[in-house]
Motif scaffolding. Structure first.
Motif, PDB file in Angstrom:
ATOM      1  N   GLN A  66      50.890  40.781  29.794  1.00 46.64           N
ATOM      2  CA  GLN A  66      51.334  39.752  29.869  1.00 46.64           C
ATOM      3  C   GLN A  66      51.192  39.372  31.828  1.00 46.64           C
ATOM      4  N   ARG A  67      52.062  40.231  32.237  1.00 47.61           N
ATOM      5  CA  ARG A  67      52.081  39.589  33.727  1.00 47.61           C
ATOM      6  C   ARG A  67      50.918  39.631  34.531  1.00 47.61           C
ATOM      7  N   TYR A  68      49.726  40.587  33.448  1.00 41.43           N
ATOM      8  CA  TYR A  68      48.717  41.426  34.035  1.00 41.43           C
ATOM      9  C   TYR A  68      47.862  39.809  34.137  1.00 41.43           C
ATOM     10  N   VAL A  69      48.228  39.754  32.125  1.00 46.09           N
ATOM     11  CA  VAL A  69      47.077  38.177  32.927  1.00 46.09           C
ATOM     12  C   VAL A  69      47.771  36.649  33.476  1.00 46.09           C
ATOM     13  N   GLU A  70      48.957  37.302  33.942  1.00 45.31           N
ATOM     14  CA  GLU A  70      49.612  36.173  35.041  1.00 45.31           C
ATOM     15  C   GLU A  70      48.786  35.922  36.259  1.00 45.31           C
ATOM     16  N   MET A  71      48.962  37.045  36.766  1.00 47.11           N
ATOM     17  CA  MET A  71      48.272  37.570  37.924  1.00 47.11           C
ATOM     18  C   MET A  71      47.428  37.077  37.677  1.00 47.11           C
ATOM     19  N   GLN A  72      46.029  37.902  37.125  1.00 42.27           N
ATOM     20  CA  GLN A  72      44.708  37.515  36.640  1.00 42.27           C
ATOM     21  C   GLN A  72      44.255  35.893  36.401  1.00 42.27           C
ATOM     22  N   SER A  73      45.179  34.874  35.938  1.00 40.09           N
ATOM     23  CA  SER A  73      44.883  33.471  36.999  1.00 40.09           C
ATOM     24  C   SER A  73      45.326  33.268  37.513  1.00 40.09           C
TER      25      SER A  73
END
Length: 144
Positions: free
Chosen positions: A72-79
């Protein structure tokens, strides 16, 4: 007939026969005790394995939860990174536009204006001409 009964009773009271019967009885008791200990060992092993399986399942659940949080954090950072890249491109285009205005002003005014070259931030982001700013963070940002 009486002699047959006498010989049967005498064989029962024969010390060898009694000794053999006693050894059989002791062996039987020993085997029973050994079997009981074996069953107890197997039961203990089964309980230990069930306990270990439970601990492994708990560990698996914890790791799975950490993976979900990290994903989830990765997806947020990617966004957030995508947004920042788009903003960087927009700002680069605005800077190029302003530089072209400065070039026109330089040509019209005849003055020599120092116009820096605009780097492409997406091709070589590590070579940007800006001061290095420290990244502040805390341990709380990395806890799961």
């Amino acid at each position: 007939m009486a002699s047959a009964q006498g010989s049967a009773s005498s064989s029962d009271s024969d010390p060898r026969s009694v000794n053999i019967d006693e050894r059989k009885r002791k062996r039987m008791l020993s085997n029973r005790e050994s079997a009981r200990r074996s069953r107890m060992r197997k039961q203990k092993q089964l309980e230990d394995l069930a306990e270990e399986a439970s601990a492994l399942q708990k560990g698996k659940s914890q790791i799975s939860e950490k993976i979900n949080v990290t994903t989830q954090r990765y997806v947020e950072m990617q966004s957030a990174n995508s947004v920042l890249r788009a903003q960087a491109m927009e700002l680069t285009e605005r800077l190029r536009s302003l530089n072209s205005v400065l070039h026109i002003a330089e040509e019209v005014s005849g003055y020599d204006i120092d116009i820096p070259e605009v780097p492409d931030p997406l091709l070589k982001p590590w070579q940007l001409h800006c001061p290095i700013q420290p990244i502040m963070t805390s341990v709380d940002n990395f806890e799961c």
